[in-house]
Every structure is written in C-alpha cells, then in structure tokens.
Motif scaffolding. Structure first.
Motif, PDB file in Angstrom:
ATOM      1  N   PRO A 158      -0.980   2.918  -1.181  1.00  0.00           N
ATOM      2  CA  PRO A 158      -1.476   1.906  -0.230  1.00  0.00           C
ATOM      3  C   PRO A 158      -2.982   1.703  -0.328  1.00  0.00           C
ATOM      4  N   LEU A 207       5.512  -0.472  -3.787  1.00  0.00           N
ATOM      5  CA  LEU A 207       5.396  -0.076  -2.384  1.00  0.00           C
ATOM      6  C   LEU A 207       6.633  -0.522  -1.603  1.00  0.00           C
ATOM      7  N   TRP A 246       5.729   4.355   5.917  1.00  0.00           N
ATOM      8  CA  TRP A 246       4.766   5.171   5.198  1.00  0.00           C
ATOM      9  C   TRP A 246       3.442   5.068   5.948  1.00  0.00           C
ATOM     10  N   TYR A 251      -0.154   6.173   5.860  1.00  0.00           N
ATOM     11  CA  TYR A 251      -1.154   6.776   4.977  1.00  0.00           C
ATOM     12  C   TYR A 251      -2.432   7.011   5.766  1.00  0.00           C
ATOM     13  N   LEU A 307      -3.261   3.585   7.258  1.00  0.00           N
ATOM     14  CA  LEU A 307      -2.568   2.393   6.762  1.00  0.00           C
ATOM     15  C   LEU A 307      -1.106   2.579   7.130  1.00  0.00           C
ATOM     16  N   VAL A 367       2.665   1.225   6.650  1.00  0.00           N
ATOM     17  CA  VAL A 367       3.501   0.370   5.813  1.00  0.00           C
ATOM     18  C   VAL A 367       4.954   0.525   6.214  1.00  0.00           C
ATOM     19  N   ALA A 381       5.330  -4.552   3.944  1.00  0.00           N
ATOM     20  CA  ALA A 381       5.472  -4.412   2.495  1.00  0.00           C
ATOM     21  C   ALA A 381       6.033  -5.703   1.917  1.00  0.00           C
ATOM     22  N   LEU A 436      -1.993  -4.294   5.569  1.00  0.00           N
ATOM     23  CA  LEU A 436      -1.657  -2.872   5.537  1.00  0.00           C
ATOM     24  C   LEU A 436      -2.237  -2.056   6.684  1.00  0.00           C
TER      25      LEU A 436
END
Lengths: 492, 482
Positions: free
Chosen positions: A7, A48, A58, A60, A73, A75, A80, A129
């Motif tokens: 990401p 991704l 996800w 991050y 971030l 996601v 995505a 994101l």
C-alpha cells in the motif's frame, strides 16, 4: 518482504517520481518515467485487490505506529476496487499520452506536465488509501492543486479561465471538507476514520456533529461535481489538454464518490445520518436534476469534448442516485457504474483526442467536412457511445440494468422516470455526433485524405473499447469485488 | 456438427460476411458474391438445425452470464425455428434482388449497405434463437442499430430525418418501456428465461400484469402497434431491398415474434387468462388494424401504402396471440410466415417498378401490367394473399384466426377481421385493376432486369406453395408450447 509494504509503495512511487521528472527534463524521458510508474501502480493495484479479496481488510500502519495514534492506510475491497479503476485508467492514459501531449503542450513544459500528472496520481491514490481524516484532506489538496495546473495547460485561453474557476470552487470545497474534519475531531477526539466510525455511535446527535456532517457532505459534493455544485466541471473537462480530460474524466469524480460512500455508509452509518438529515431524498433529488440538466446541456452543445463533459455531469447523477437509494442493489449499481463510466468516458475522450490530434478540432460542424477519414477512431467512438447509451453487450448496459433494478425494487417511480428520460436524452446527444460522423454531406470537399491517428493512440483507445465490451460480458471480477465491498459496509 | 456449433454459426456466418464485405470494398463483384455465398450457407445451417427436431432436449448454447442468473443463451424453439427459416430463406432471394437493385439504381455507399444488411440478418437470427429476454433484447437493439444506416442510406435531409424518427421510436420505446419491463419481470419473477407456461410462479396482481403487458406491447416498437407505428412509414425512404426484407420481414416480424414469445413463454396462457387483461390488448390491436388500413387507403405513394398495410397486418399477429386460444397461436405463427411471403413480393414489385420506370405513386400505375406483366401478376397474387383469398398463403392464417375467434366467441375480433379484409381489398385491388385494365400510352414490354424479376416470381410462387403444402409449416407451429 516488499509485498508487505504494497500500500505505501503505491503512494511513494508516484510521489518520488514527480520531482525526478523535473530532473530528467527531456520530454521523452519524463514520459517514459511516468509511464513506468503508472504501469507499476497498475500492477500494484491489481495485486492489492487480489490480496484484499482474500484477507478482506488490510490495515497498514505507517512507521509501525499503531492506530489510532499512528497514521494508517486502510484497504478493503471497496477502495482497492476504486484504486484499480484509477490505476487502469491512468495506465491507459499514459500509454496514450505521448503524441497527444507533444502536439498540444510546448516541448519545454512537457516535463512539468508529467510531473504534475504524477502528483495528481499521488493525491488520488492517497485519498483512496488513507485511513486518516486529515490526511484525506491533504491528499485532496495535492490532487486538486496539480489538477488546476494540468487544466491550465490547455490549448485555448478558455483553459486558464476554467482552471481558475476550478481553483476557486475546488478550494471552497476543500475548505468545507477541512472544517468538517475539524468539527468531527471536536466531537470524537480522533482523526482515524475507522476510529471516528466507532466513536460516533456514542456521540449524541448534537448540533456540532450535524454541522460537521453537513460541511463534509457539501464539500464532497462540490468535489464530485454533484448538481448544482458541478459548475467547474464542464469547462474544466472541455478546456483541459486532451490527455488530462481522458485521465480526470475517468478518475477524479469517481474517487470523491468513493469518499462519499465511505463517509456515509462506513464512517457515519445510516442511522446517524438519518437522525440528522434526509440525505437519501436529497441525493436522489439532486441526482435527478443532475441527470436532466447534464443531458440537456449535452444536447445543446456543439463540440465533442463539451458534450462529453456535460454528459459526465449527468452520469455522476446516476452514480449518486444509486447511493441515495440506500439499498444494496442501489449501492452495487453505483459502484459498478463508477467502474463502467470510467471505461466509457475515458475511451470517448481518447477518441476525441485522436480527432483533435489529426483534425485540430472537435466541433461537430468541422467534422462533417472530413467524413470518410479516420475510420478506426470513429468506429471506436461509436462503440464507446453504444456503451454510454447502454446497448446490451457493453458495460453501460449492466449499469443501466442494475440502476433500473434498484429503482424498481425501492419503488422510487420518479427516479425511474428520470433515469429513463435521461437515457433517451443520451441517445439524442450521442446520435448528434454519429450523424456528424457518417450521415452528413460535406459542406465542401477538401479533397485531402486524412490519415488515421497514430498507432500509439489507437491501441490504448481500442484497449479501453474492448474492455467496455469484455466487462459487459464477463462480470466475475467486477461483481465479486463490488458484492464484497457492499456487504462489508455497515447498515445495509 | 453439433447443434451448438450450428447455432453459433447462425450468428457467426452473417457477421463474418459483414467483415468480409467491408474488407472487399474495393472489389464490388467479389463483395457481392460474398453476400450471396454467405446467405446460401446461412440457410443451409438453419435448415440443418430444422432437420433435427428434438423437442425433448432442445439444443441450447450458453455463451456467457453477465449477471448471476442472467445468461446470454441461444435455444432452438419451434416459433423461432419458423422465423429463422423464413428470414434466412428470404435473405438469399433478397440478396439477388438487392445486388440487381443497387447496381441498376447506381446507389452510393454499397459496401456499408451490404455489411449492415448482413449484421441485421445476424441480429435477426439471434432474435429467433434467443433463450431469454436478455438475449432477445440484445439482438433486438443490434437489429435497430444495424438497420439505421440502411434507412438513412441516401444521407439526404429527408433520409436523416426519417432515420431520427426510426431510431427515436424504436430505440426510445425499447429503452423507456421494453427494458424497464424486462427488469421489472426480473425483480418480480427472479428470471427472464423463456419458460413454457410462463415465469410467474408467485401470484402477481392483475394491475401489475396489465402494466407489464402494456410496457411490452408498446416497448416492442417493432411490432408497430399504434401509436408506436410512425417509424415504419418513415423507414420507407430506405432502398427497396431494405423495405422488402427488413421492413416487411425481419425487423417487423422480430417485433411481433417478440410479443408472441413474451405472451407464450413469459406470461403463459394461465397467467394471461386468469388476469383477464388481454381484452385491452385485443382492442388496441383491433384499432391499429382498422386505422392503419384506413390510412393505407389514402396513400398514393406505393411504398407508404404497403407500409401501412404492414402495420395493419402486424396487429393481426398481436390479436391472434392475445385471443389466447391454442388455435389462434397457430394463426399468429402462420401469419408471420404468410405475410412475409406476400409483403416481400409486393415490395419487390414496387422496387422493380421504380427501377424500370421510376414510378413511385399508385396513380402512375395505369396500364403498367402490360409493360411489366410478370411483375404485376406476382403483385396480384401477393395482393390476394394479403386479402386472404385462396389459393394463397394468407387464406390459411386467416382461416385459423377466424377459427380461434369463433372458439373464443370474440365477435369483436370477427368484426375486425371482416372489416379489414374488405379494406385490404379496397386498397390492393384498385392497383391491380389499374395495372391491367386501365389504358396508358405506353404499352411496350419493359420489365426490370432479371435479377429483380426472378426473386419476385419466386416469392409469389412461395405464396401459392404455402397454400398447397401447409403441412410442414403447421406441424412446426403446433410444436409451440402454449
């Protein structure tokens, strides 16, 4: 190891490449660098999406600082998917860009153009994101400022006016968003989007929260060009350099529609919203007006890019209509149409760019004198137009099907009527162009045989046209991601 | 070859033809022979499909599935088989005629003409073999779009205006009414496959059924039920081969064919008779029959008169369908065939008269039977078929239609049929009379080129043939599951 940082890599690549472009200076080198980055982002975005479809979310954490203290971030399949839209349109635009840019922008400024385009991409990716409300604002500003610069590079003087107008209105919009974020922070004490979503449930519906939400919604509506806050869009799209129209038409407004969806369904939640204002009815009403107004203006315009720009105002109406219905099918229709409309409009703007490249004009009056030349460009435009008006077998048809289904299911007959009228108006403005292409006797025969647009422009154009057909037939990928995204959003 | 391959070929062959025609634009002879070869091949393929009647396991071809449950699929079914046979057979004859016509009249843009013609035929095959409303709608739209360049062919102001009317009504009605009807059906029934007995398992209120029926009836603008008929007279600016095959057979029959399919396989006999809403449809169709015939009486332009006659004849099919008697469905199917052979002959004749003598108005036709005896004899036979006089095809379908009307004791329909038969006679027989018995200064024999006359004779002969050998046709139509 590197895949674990995917990401943030998607953000860093274009951000670093932008100043590098300035250093490279030569126009072909800067194009090549930008192309590489856009292709890299394209590959990364698909990767991704692939991984998010498996693990669902996800988060991050930047610098490994845990949220809500650190910046993260965030996601999931929704953003995505939006990232895939932006990255795909971006990659196609860059493949297409070289000759069109060389013909429209002075050679000594080309590197600045690509640099600004990379910054714009950075901003858009960031908006998509980020999991942080303030960062969202920062990225909005990055994409907007570079966007103003890109538009001002247009061939005509109108471009300066259009960019200035966009600058003023865009800044007002961004300021509204900032005020909204500030007030949200006052109420919830956090800037992490997911954290706001959790805490907002405990906040009693007081006036500060209501004000925050209203500021945010109005700011976003301005950015996504919802009628009557769309006034910056038509001039900006039609006066911008051709490549910029291709890129922006497929990306900017979609990104802000995503942000609207994220805030309404994920962060605020429908219950909170319903306690404050009848947002669904407002959105449906405004989008109905957008559809009618945009289509009407497209009918009366007489140059292709201007017609396409007003058509975008109407199409944004369709997307917002799907959101405003507050149903699963409606939201699916809306997200699907984001993807589909990006494919449609970017392809059509590419075809317009090809015409401008060869003929130097996109006015319908001038096109009749050149009938018979550029068969491939014209054919591509016609196919793209079929998708726009929703001929079955194209992506446009699927959007229409879902929107019809959503309005029928929720029994919203006025919206159904407006949708139908809008689709008929689309036929009218599209057919104006078709008649000018094929069925007009030339006013005078110039005698010269115009050649087809260069292969480097035709190939990306046809790539998008074929995508219009492919995704109209095989919807596994799009519908899977969208279904997952919709079911992950709260309140539906 | 498996049935699936054959089904796919019915689409692929004409599309391939269209591509080849575009590629051979610079060599007219080669281009025109491609049209001929492809049309013969297509008919052979359709005939092979017909030769393998397996009603228990009808051949089916699933191509793709854009939405869960919404499939793009082809299927062989009796009514579609009939339609495909007629259209592909008449395409061969029309190709011969069209090549002769376009050359004799030195028309421009012939490459665009023949390639769009081929695409239109592919779409017609698709309509005939569609297994559900989605596939049908797809081909229906392709048919509209591919015939637009044929209508606006001459690129004159008149042609372009006619093209707008054509596209505006057909595309507009399909977007505004037909597609919402399909989606509404999908929302209510959860599927849009053509299913014997209909798709509505759950009870649906009568008013919704009526609303849906009206949406379908008017949304399928190609059936030209009033007030959605104006595109058909407008389309007469097209070159005559287009009027003959497309606007007397393929396009308009695609319209009524779709209506029959929707009535039989989407609503089904039970839903329709239980709802008792079909009276309205019958009245609307009856009104169209009479009004269109009355307008036809006053048309001096021959092609316009034929067009209004078509509008009236199409509503025969609609009325037959919504009588909801098994025998009247038979009549509907037979009338699709009978009218096809008759009307294409009439249009061929009109085109031949134009090519040989540049006459377009009925009032110019005095004594033309002595100059063009073959053409006008064919015209007379086809006129008789339109009126429904034995020994012609029109008699058979009218016979079954009357049977159905008596069975249902629908005196309204009987009255409509009788009146319209008189009107048919009133607007066709004077032409035949004037052609043979009125005197004119010119009596010298002057027929159109043989490429035009031969097709006319063949289709006129077919009108007679159907009367004497109707067994196969009737057998095929009896397979329609109602």
């Amino acid at each position: 190891m590197i895949t674990g940082h995917l990401p943030i890599l998607l953000l860093i690549m274009p951000l670093l490449a932008a100043p590098l472009c300035v250093l490279l200076h030569r126009d072909i080198l800067s194009w090549f660098l930008a192309l590489l980055v856009f292709l890299g982002v394209f590959a990364g975005a698909w990767a991704l999406l692939g991984s998010v479809l498996e693990i669902e979310v996800w988060r991050y954490t930047i610098g490994a600082w845990e949220s809500p203290w650190g910046i993260e971030l965030y996601v999931d399949s929704l953003n995505a998917f939006v990232l895939v839209i932006v990255a795909s349109i971006g990659a196609a635009s860059l493949l297409f860009a070289r000759q069109s840019v060389a013909s429209e922008i002075a050679a000594d400024r080309t590197y600045l153009f690509y640099s600004a385009l990379l910054l714009n991409l950075t901003g858009l990716i960031g908006v998509i994101l980020t999991g942080d409300a303030f960062n969202l604002f920062v990225f909005i500003e990055i994409s907007s400022l570079s966007g103003y610069a890109l538009i001002s590079l247009g061939r005509k003087r109108l471009a300066l006016y259009a960019a200035y107008r966009y600058l003023i209105l865009g800044t007002v919009g961004a300021t509204f968003i900032l005020i909204g974020v500030g007030l949200l922070y006052v109420v919830t004490g956090t800037l992490n989007l997911q954290d706001i979503g959790v805490r907002i449930a405990d906040v009693s519906a007081d006036r500060t929260l209501a004000t925050a939400i209203c500021f945010l919604l109005i700011g976003l509506s301005m950015k996504l060009a919802l009628f009557p806050l769309h006034v910056w869009l038509p001039a900006a799209y039609s006066a911008a350099p051709s490549v910029v129209s291709v890129f922006l038409a497929g990306t900017t407004t979609k990104v802000f529609i995503y942000v609207l969806i994220r805030y309404v369904f994920d962060i605020f939640g429908l219950d909170t919203i319903r306690g404050i204002l009848p947002l669904g009815d407002i959105l449906v009403l405004l989008s109905m007006l957008a559809i009618l107004y945009g289509s009407w203006m497209a009918i009366v315009r007489s140059s292709i890019k201007s017609i396409l720009a007003y058509s975008s105002v109407a199409q944004i109406g369709y997307m917002v209509l799907g959101i405003g219905l507050f149903t699963r099918t409606g939201l699916t229709a809306s997200i699907l149409h984001m993807f589909n409309h990006a494919l449609i409009k970017s392809a059509l703007f590419m075809a317009a760019a090809c015409l401008i490249y060869r003929l130097g004009t996109d006015r319908l009056e001038d096109l009749r004198n050149s009938s018979g030349c550029m068969p491939w460009t014209r054919a591509a435009f016609v196919l793209g137009g079929f998708s726009l008006i929703g001929v079955p077998g194209t992506v446009g048809f699927l959007s229409k099907w879902y929107l019809l289904q959503a309005t029928i299911e929720s029994g919203n007959w006025p919206a159904l009527a407006v949708m139908i009228i809008g689709s008929l108006m689309a036929v009218v403005y599209f057919w104006k162009i078709v008649e000018a292409f094929y069925f007009r006797q030339p006013a005078q025969d110039t005698g010269e045989k115009m050649t087809e647009a260069p292969l480097m422009m035709l190939a990306p154009l046809w790539l998008l046209i074929l995508a219009n057909i492919y995704f109209g037939i095989d919807t596994d990928l799009t519908l899977d991601s969208i279904t997952l995204a919709v079911s992950s959003l709260a309140g539906l | 070859m498996s049935m699936q391959t054959l089904l796919l070929l019915t689409l692929a062959l004409p599309l391939l033809g269209a591509a080849l025609i575009l590629l051979t634009a610079s060599r007219p002879k080669l281009r025109d022979s491609i049209t001929l070869v492809i049309s013969v091949l297509l008919f052979l393929v359709v005939f092979l499909i017909y030769q393998e009647p397996d009603t228990v396991h009808p051949a089916r071809l699933d191509l793709f599935e854009p939405l869960p449950g919404l499939r793009f699929a082809l299927e062989v079914e009796a009514l579609g088989m009939l339609f495909a046979l007629i259209a592909s057979f008449l395409w061969i004859i029309t190709s011969v005629y069209a090549i002769g016509y376009m050359r004799s009249n030195q028309e421009s843009n012939q490459t665009r003409f023949f390639s769009c013609f081929a695409v239109a035929i592919a779409a017609t095959m698709g309509v005939a073999f569609s297994a559900n409303l989605f596939s049908l709608f797809l081909f229906y739209e392709v048919l509209t779009l591919s015939t637009y360049p044929l209508v606006a062919h001459s690129q004159s102001d008149l042609a372009r205006r006619a093209g707008r009317v054509y596209l505006g009504i057909l595309l507009g009605a399909s977007f505004a009414l037909f597609l919402p009807a399909i989606v509404w059906t999908w929302v209510l029934a959860g599927q849009v496959d053509f299913t014997p007995g209909g798709v509505f398992d759950v009870p649906v209120s009568n008013s919704v059924i009526l609303a849906l029926l009206l949406l379908y009836l008017f949304g399928i603008g190609k059936a030209a039920v009033m007030p959605f008929h104006a595109w058909l007279p407008a389309a007469m600016v097209a070159p005559t081969p287009v009027s003959a095959l497309l606007h007397a057979v393929a396009v308009v029959k695609a319209g009524v064919f779709s209506i029959v399919k929707v009535a039989v396989y989407i609503f089904g006999e039970e839903t329709l008779s239980a709802a008792g809403v079909t009276d309205w449809i019958v009245y609307l169709a009856g009104f169209t029959i009479i009004t269109a015939s009355l307008i036809a009486l006053y048309q001096d332009n021959l092609k316009k008169r034929l067009a209004y006659s078509t509008i009236s004849q199409l509503s025969y099919v609609v009325i037959a369908t919504f009588l909801i008697a098994p025998v009247s469905i038979l009549a509907a199917a037979l009338h699709i065939a009978a009218h096809a052979f008759g009307k294409i002959t009439l249009f061929f004749a009109a085109g031949a008269i134009y090519t040989a003598h540049h006459k377009t108005e009925v009032s110019q036709l005095d004594g033309i039977g002595r100059q063009m005896p073959l053409t006008m004899i064919a015209f007379a036979i086809a006129s008789l078929s339109m009126i429904g006089v034995p020994p012609t095809a029109g008699f058979i379908s009218k016979w079954y239609l009357l049977n159905g009307a008596f069975e249902m004791q629908s005196y309204f329909v009987i009255a409509i049929i009788v009146t319209s038969t008189l009107l048919n006679a009133a607007y066709f027989l004077p032409i035949v009379y004037a052609a043979f018995f009125k005197s004119s200064a010119d009596t010298e024999f002057h027929e159109a080129p043989w490429t035009l006359v031969l097709p006319i004779l063949m289709t006129a002969f077919a009108c007679l043939l159907v009367f004497f050998f109707p067994d196969r046709l009737i057998h095929l139509t009896q397979l329609i599951a109602f």
